[in-house]
Design a protein around this motif. Structure first.
Motif, short mmCIF file in Angstrom:
data_model
loop_
_atom_site.label_atom_id
_atom_site.label_comp_id
_atom_site.label_asym_id
_atom_site.label_seq_id
_atom_site.Cartn_x
_atom_site.Cartn_y
_atom_site.Cartn_z
N ALA A 49 -54.01 55.11 79.21
CA ALA A 49 -54.22 55.42 77.81
C ALA A 49 -55.58 54.92 77.33
N THR A 50 -55.93 53.69 77.72
CA THR A 50 -57.22 53.13 77.31
C THR A 50 -58.37 53.93 77.89
N ALA A 51 -58.25 54.30 79.17
CA ALA A 51 -59.33 55.05 79.82
C ALA A 51 -59.58 56.38 79.12
N HIS B 215 -75.50 56.64 84.56
CA HIS B 215 -74.80 56.40 85.82
C HIS B 215 -75.49 55.33 86.66
N LEU B 216 -76.80 55.20 86.53
CA LEU B 216 -77.52 54.16 87.26
C LEU B 216 -77.09 52.78 86.77
N VAL C 268 -68.99 51.26 78.94
CA VAL C 268 -67.61 51.43 78.45
C VAL C 268 -66.98 52.72 78.97
N VAL C 269 -67.68 53.86 78.76
CA VAL C 269 -67.08 55.15 79.11
C VAL C 269 -67.13 55.42 80.61
N THR C 270 -68.12 54.87 81.30
CA THR C 270 -68.24 55.12 82.74
C THR C 270 -67.65 53.97 83.55
N PHE D 284 -63.70 54.44 84.10
CA PHE D 284 -63.46 54.93 85.45
C PHE D 284 -62.55 53.98 86.21
N PHE D 285 -62.85 52.68 86.13
CA PHE D 285 -62.02 51.71 86.84
C PHE D 285 -60.58 51.72 86.33
#
Length: 326
Positions: A24-26, A53-54, A227-229, A233-234
């Motif tokens: 849900a958080t992701a 992404h870097l 935050v978003v990546t 993702f994790f």
């Protein structure tokens, strides 16, 4: 390339709250992208994606090192899976979303992506009628919340491409998670995406793909990266083997909900009645879907000793499993 995402029938098990909370958080965090899109809208698209992404790759690789996770040598099949995951789930997905938004606006993209829960439920093996009904309810809610766009045929085709890439983002990761775990799948896939974005940017914008960002742009890119990546993702990859693709996919319906809540919190707009109705349908569908019996796919289940530091228990190359969120 055969990817087994089937979910064999298993006895009912008690669902721990960790998986649903992480999923849900992701997905909620992914939905917050809409709030920062305007801030970085003037920055070159592929240059911004490269920087995002870097930075995320640097953070995730540092986390893996701190956790004592050694580099895992992949088989040719696993390498192909990981490269395909990066190409489709990260690079082509962003291209499709960008082009679909240009043609049909964000509402059309949100509407099509609202079918992710239903698609994952269908592709995740042999879903129960209850899970299918819940996925359809979530998809309907996401569609209502996003609004039915008025895009043209190219916009619809780009949106369908984004849908396919979003499915690849989850389904291609399932065979990799038992060996690599959530941190390394996230780190490796994001790292592989960087040169792909650079190549796309050079072909599209040349050296103009990079410039010094303004302070708001730097803040927006940093938020997307950290935050978003990196974080989202994790959390998603750690939750995926705990829930299985069918139940995990239900939480994709929270993407437009995240956009609505964040926009309201930042004063970008007040939620409308369709927004609130769609959010209510999404939450109802998730509750119904999580009440189904069964357990995640056997091949993606996380046994004890997951993603421990090197030297504790089995070695990293010997098959460590998805990690805890910590």
């Amino acid at each position: 390339m055969n990817v087994d995402v089937s979910t064999p029938p298993r006895p009912a098990t008690r669902l721990e709250p960790r998986g649903p909370v992480q999923a849900a958080t992701a997905m909620f965090l992914v939905g917050t992208l809409a709030a920062v899109a305007g801030v970085i809208g003037g920055y070159p698209i592929y240059g911004g994606q490269t920087l995002r992404h870097l930075l995320a790759a640097a953070v995730l690789l540092t986390v893996a090192r701190v956790m004592g996770l050694r580099f895992v040598r992949l088989t040719p099949r696993e390498t192909a899976l990981l490269a395909t995951l990066s190409l489709t789930g990260l690079v082509i997905f962003n291209v499709c979303v960008i082009e679909a938004t240009r043609h049909g606006g964000p509402a059309l993209v949100g509407t099509v992506l609202g079918t992710v829960p239903l698609a994952l439920a269908l592709l995740g093996g042999r879903p129960s009628p209850r899970l299918l009904g819940a996925a359809a309810l979530v998809a309907t809610g996401a569609t209502v919340a996003a609004g039915l766009g008025t895009g043209d045929l190219p916009g619809l085709l780009w949106s369908l491409g984004a849908l396919g890439c979003e499915l690849c983002f989850s389904l291609l990761a399932i065979p990799l998670l038992p060996k690599l775990g959530a941190v390394r799948v996230s780190a490796y896939s994001v790292t592989l995406a960087v040169p792909m974005f650079v190549a796309a940017g050079l072909l599209t914008d040349g050296t103009a793909m990079f410039r010094v960002p303004t302070v708001p742009e730097a803040a927006g890119l940093g938020y997307q990266a950290l935050v978003v990546t990196a974080l989202a993702f994790f959390l998603w990859y750690d939750a995926l083997p705990r829930l299985g693709p069918g139940r995990a996919g239900l939480f994709a319906g929270l993407i437009p909900v995240g956009a609505i809540v964040t926009g309201a919190a930042l004063g970008l707009g007040t939620p409308s009645v369709p927004d609130l109705a769609g959010a209510a349908l999404v939450v109802t569908g998730i509750v119904v879907g999580l009440s189904t019996s069964g357990s995640p796919a056997a091949g993606a289940r996380r046994p004890a000793g997951a993603e421990r530091p090197a030297g504790a228990g089995r070695s990293a190359a010997g098959g460590s499993r998805p990690a805890g969120a910590g």
